[in-house]
Scaffold this active site. Sequence first.
Site, PDB file in Angstrom:
ATOM      1  CE  LYS A  83      -4.336   1.074   2.312  1.00 13.49           C
ATOM      2  NZ  LYS A  83      -5.030   0.998   3.805  1.00 13.49           N
TER       3      LYS A  83
HETATM    4  C1  E4P Z   1      -8.440   1.983   3.509  1.00 16.50           C
HETATM    5  O1  E4P Z   1      -7.646   1.113   3.009  1.00 16.50           O
HETATM    6  C2  E4P Z   1      -8.205   2.530   4.914  1.00 16.50           C
HETATM    7  O2  E4P Z   1      -7.417   1.718   5.851  1.00 16.50           O
HETATM    8  C3  E4P Z   1      -9.788   2.824   5.736  1.00 16.50           C
HETATM    9  O3  E4P Z   1     -10.687   2.614   4.644  1.00 16.50           O
HETATM   10  C4  E4P Z   1      -9.409   4.015   6.010  1.00 16.50           C
HETATM   11  O4  E4P Z   1     -10.658   4.424   6.623  1.00 16.50           O
HETATM   12  P1  E4P Z   1     -11.152   5.690   7.612  1.00 16.50           P
HETATM   13  O5  E4P Z   1     -11.002   6.965   6.948  1.00 16.50           O
HETATM   14  O6  E4P Z   1     -12.566   5.242   8.423  1.00 16.50           O
HETATM   15  O7  E4P Z   1     -10.021   5.745   8.597  1.00 16.50           O
END
Ligand code: E4P
Length: 217
Positions: A83
């Site tokens: 990522k």
């Molecule tokens: C995605 O890969 C992220 O980990 C996640 O969806 C972020 O979500 P949040 O905005 O609720 O922290």
Amino acid sequence: MKFFVDTADIAAIAELNDLGMVDGVTTNPSLILKSGRDIIEVTREIAELVDGPVSAEVVALDAPAMIAEGRKLAAIAPNIAVKLPLTWDGLKACKVLSGEGFMVNVTLCFSANQALLAAKAGASFISPFIGRLDDINLDGMELIEDIRIIYDNYGFETEILAASIRTVNHVLECARIGADVMTAPPEVIKKLASHPLTDAGLATFLKDWEKTGQKIL
Ligand code: E4P
């Protein structure tokens, strides 16, 4: 639409995985903090538990260091998706790591132009953050629609991984638009099964059943 679980909580992943609800997992530094676990250890455990892609996020900011971190994370298991944040350096690292055959999930995407760049850099997944756009009174779902149109216009194979999903309606809208994947916390996925009319109907049936005086077992 594929379901990824947005957590590093092994027990929560295992519960959903046993039901066949887990097509992959996404983590991020905040979720690793919440788990209280070592990133390499917990990521390895998750990757052994589920068959699908498991996203593990780099924390370096310059491309060479992102590439080094990405290679280390990818070495944990064959189903790791590295990522990377949607920055210029993140795109450079995406080009290199995807060229080496690794799955790359480009994260923190907030515009369709950013998504276009990620696809051109060879990303396997693009993660537009719906909830965080809604938080600042912008329309997260419009972004998913725009990316769907653009990717379909040009036949990009990058999968739209709708992220920052906070509500059951987010899930519904993503499925209607045709997001390839959505990632949500376990609680949101479990909430998809709930409906007040299901609860009310069940209560009535059980009350009437009691009156019959019968037993099935
Ligand atoms: C995605 O890969 C992220 O980990 C996640 O969806 C972020 O979500 P949040 O905005 O609720 O922290």
